[in-house]
Design a protein around this motif. Structure first.
Motif, PDB file in Angstrom:
ATOM      1  N   PRO A  24      39.005  30.435  54.624  1.00 26.22           N
ATOM      2  CA  PRO A  24      37.939  31.363  54.255  1.00 26.22           C
ATOM      3  C   PRO A  24      37.202  30.857  53.012  1.00 26.22           C
ATOM      4  O   PRO A  24      37.776  30.156  52.179  1.00 26.22           O
ATOM      5  CB  PRO A  24      38.689  32.664  53.960  1.00 26.22           C
ATOM      6  CG  PRO A  24      40.091  32.262  53.669  1.00 26.22           C
ATOM      7  CD  PRO A  24      40.344  31.004  54.445  1.00 26.22           C
ATOM      8  N   GLU A  25      35.919  31.233  52.930  1.00 28.49           N
ATOM      9  CA  GLU A  25      35.095  30.714  51.841  1.00 28.49           C
ATOM     10  C   GLU A  25      34.508  31.824  50.980  1.00 28.49           C
ATOM     11  O   GLU A  25      34.136  32.881  51.483  1.00 28.49           O
ATOM     12  CB  GLU A  25      33.933  29.890  52.433  1.00 28.49           C
ATOM     13  CG  GLU A  25      34.450  28.684  53.182  1.00 28.49           C
ATOM     14  CD  GLU A  25      33.361  27.880  53.884  1.00 28.49           C
ATOM     15  OE1 GLU A  25      32.170  28.036  53.521  1.00 28.49           O
ATOM     16  OE2 GLU A  25      33.718  27.111  54.785  1.00 28.49           O
ATOM     17  N   ILE A  26      34.451  31.542  49.702  1.00 29.44           N
ATOM     18  CA  ILE A  26      33.776  32.402  48.733  1.00 29.44           C
ATOM     19  C   ILE A  26      32.672  31.541  48.123  1.00 29.44           C
ATOM     20  O   ILE A  26      32.918  30.407  47.719  1.00 29.44           O
ATOM     21  CB  ILE A  26      34.760  32.860  47.624  1.00 29.44           C
ATOM     22  CG1 ILE A  26      35.920  33.682  48.204  1.00 29.44           C
ATOM     23  CG2 ILE A  26      34.025  33.609  46.518  1.00 29.44           C
ATOM     24  CD1 ILE A  26      35.557  35.061  48.720  1.00 29.44           C
ATOM     25  N   GLN A  67      43.814  27.621  44.921  1.00 28.71           N
ATOM     26  CA  GLN A  67      44.956  28.433  45.330  1.00 28.71           C
ATOM     27  C   GLN A  67      45.685  28.917  44.092  1.00 28.71           C
ATOM     28  O   GLN A  67      46.067  28.127  43.236  1.00 28.71           O
ATOM     29  CB  GLN A  67      45.910  27.608  46.210  1.00 28.71           C
ATOM     30  CG  GLN A  67      47.088  28.419  46.703  1.00 28.71           C
ATOM     31  CD  GLN A  67      47.834  27.723  47.827  1.00 28.71           C
ATOM     32  OE1 GLN A  67      47.819  26.494  47.941  1.00 28.71           O
ATOM     33  NE2 GLN A  67      48.487  28.508  48.671  1.00 28.71           N
ATOM     34  N   PHE A  74      41.823  29.029  49.500  1.00 26.79           N
ATOM     35  CA  PHE A  74      40.459  29.295  50.001  1.00 26.79           C
ATOM     36  C   PHE A  74      39.525  28.226  49.462  1.00 26.79           C
ATOM     37  O   PHE A  74      39.877  27.478  48.550  1.00 26.79           O
ATOM     38  CB  PHE A  74      39.993  30.700  49.589  1.00 26.79           C
ATOM     39  CG  PHE A  74      39.820  30.878  48.096  1.00 26.79           C
ATOM     40  CD1 PHE A  74      40.919  31.132  47.284  1.00 26.79           C
ATOM     41  CD2 PHE A  74      38.560  30.800  47.511  1.00 26.79           C
ATOM     42  CE1 PHE A  74      40.769  31.290  45.904  1.00 26.79           C
ATOM     43  CE2 PHE A  74      38.399  30.964  46.143  1.00 26.79           C
ATOM     44  CZ  PHE A  74      39.504  31.209  45.327  1.00 26.79           C
ATOM     45  N   ARG A 115      33.531  34.775  53.396  1.00 33.12           N
ATOM     46  CA  ARG A 115      34.063  36.129  53.206  1.00 33.12           C
ATOM     47  C   ARG A 115      33.322  36.889  52.132  1.00 33.12           C
ATOM     48  O   ARG A 115      33.392  38.113  52.061  1.00 33.12           O
ATOM     49  CB  ARG A 115      35.540  36.086  52.821  1.00 33.12           C
ATOM     50  CG  ARG A 115      36.440  35.587  53.870  1.00 33.12           C
ATOM     51  CD  ARG A 115      36.355  36.448  55.134  1.00 33.12           C
ATOM     52  NE  ARG A 115      36.776  35.655  56.261  1.00 33.12           N
ATOM     53  CZ  ARG A 115      38.030  35.352  56.512  1.00 33.12           C
ATOM     54  NH1 ARG A 115      38.984  35.819  55.765  1.00 33.12           N
ATOM     55  NH2 ARG A 115      38.332  34.584  57.526  1.00 33.12           N
ATOM     56  N   LEU A 197      39.072  38.124  50.253  1.00 27.48           N
ATOM     57  CA  LEU A 197      39.831  37.238  51.155  1.00 27.48           C
ATOM     58  C   LEU A 197      40.771  38.006  52.068  1.00 27.48           C
ATOM     59  O   LEU A 197      41.091  37.554  53.157  1.00 27.48           O
ATOM     60  CB  LEU A 197      40.618  36.206  50.339  1.00 27.48           C
ATOM     61  CG  LEU A 197      39.780  35.153  49.613  1.00 27.48           C
ATOM     62  CD1 LEU A 197      40.650  34.316  48.693  1.00 27.48           C
ATOM     63  CD2 LEU A 197      39.039  34.261  50.602  1.00 27.48           C
ATOM     64  N   ARG A 198      41.208  39.182  51.626  1.00 26.23           N
ATOM     65  CA  ARG A 198      42.114  39.995  52.448  1.00 26.23           C
ATOM     66  C   ARG A 198      41.398  40.672  53.614  1.00 26.23           C
ATOM     67  O   ARG A 198      42.009  41.085  54.574  1.00 26.23           O
ATOM     68  CB  ARG A 198      42.798  41.065  51.589  1.00 26.23           C
ATOM     69  CG  ARG A 198      44.071  40.562  50.907  1.00 26.23           C
ATOM     70  CD  ARG A 198      44.881  41.719  50.365  1.00 26.23           C
ATOM     71  NE  ARG A 198      44.141  42.485  49.372  1.00 26.23           N
ATOM     72  CZ  ARG A 198      44.155  42.219  48.059  1.00 26.23           C
ATOM     73  NH1 ARG A 198      44.876  41.236  47.595  1.00 26.23           N
ATOM     74  NH2 ARG A 198      43.451  42.955  47.215  1.00 26.23           N
TER      75      ARG A 198
END
Ligand code: GTP
Ligand code: MG
Length: 216
Positions: A24-26, A67, A74, A115, A197-198
């Protein structure tokens, strides 16, 4: 303070170059020189991203893998800053193409890997037209988005109160004050990232934008 493992993954120049690893990406979005790369370094606790007093340093989508101890990894993605597209029309068109390809991409599950996107705004300059434009653009994309106000260490106490109030009114919601210089707001930023992310990825149709314009 929990340990952070961070590494540079790749620089993406176009739609084909995204990393193979399905994480997942931010994403950090913001005007050039607002402090995107500095904030990434502050979160990574190491000088991974190149920063510069001269605007327009980040020219590609740069992927960092982060991490925190005990949490899932992520990608944190540093997009090119807008507002200083050097090289005229061609550079602006390239930027548009990259940002579109970035946000509209789908992963193996058919949903966007993005995300959440943070719009970074300079806390010294609330209410800039280019920031409103970028905010509207993010609203339209259908990805979760939030505002972080950078460089709050540069404000006096009075300015801080006034500017944050103006920013919250301007973006019609909460604004997170942060400083890469003092570390202020980093814990809150980590919490926000963890909560994004959740969440389940948004279905593909919500990630299709009908907007035909992009940030200036
Ligand atoms: N005082 C202070 N200066 C900061 C902070 N964050 C960034 N800066 C400075 O602002 C300048 C720009 O920072 P960058 O992180 O390179 O900005 P950027 O948004 O990545 O810029 P582009 O890559 O050009 O889009 C540098 O001189 C940084 O040292 C902060 O929290 N406080
Ligand atoms: Mg940068």
């Amino acid at each position: 303070m929990s340990r952070v493992t961070a590494s540079f993954v790749t620089s993406v120049a176009g739609p084909g170059g995204f990393p193979k690893e399905d994480l997942p990406e931010i994403t950090f979005v913001g005007r050039s020189n607002v402090g995107k790369s500095s904030l990434i370094n502050a979160l990574a606790r190491t000088a991974l991203a190149r920063t510069s007093a001269a605007p327009g340093k980040t020219r590609l989508a740069n992927y960092y893998r982060l991490q925190r101890e005990g949490e899932a990894p992520f990608f944190l993605v540093d997009l090119p800053g807008f507002g200083y597209a050097r090289g005229g029309q061609k550079a602006a068109a390239e930027f548009d193409a990259l940002v579109r390809a970035y946000f509209h991409r789908e992963n193996r599950e058919g949903a966007s890997p993005v995300r959440g996107a943070f719009l970074l705004v300079d806390s010294r300059h609330p209410g800039l037209e280019s920031d409103s434009y970028a905010w509207a653009w993010l609203e339209d994309l259908g990805v979760e988005h939030a505002v972080a106000a950078t460089k709050v260490d540069k404000l006096t106490r009075a300015e801080r109160q006034r500017h944050l109030r103006e920013l919250e009114a301007h973006h019609q919601g909460p604004v997170l004050p942060v400083s890469a210089a003092t570390g202020e707001g980093l814990d809150e930023l980590w919490k926000l990232i963890a909560s994004l992310l959740r969440r389940q990825p948004l279905p593909p149709n919500r990630n299709k934008s009908s907007r035909s314009t992009s940030p200036p």
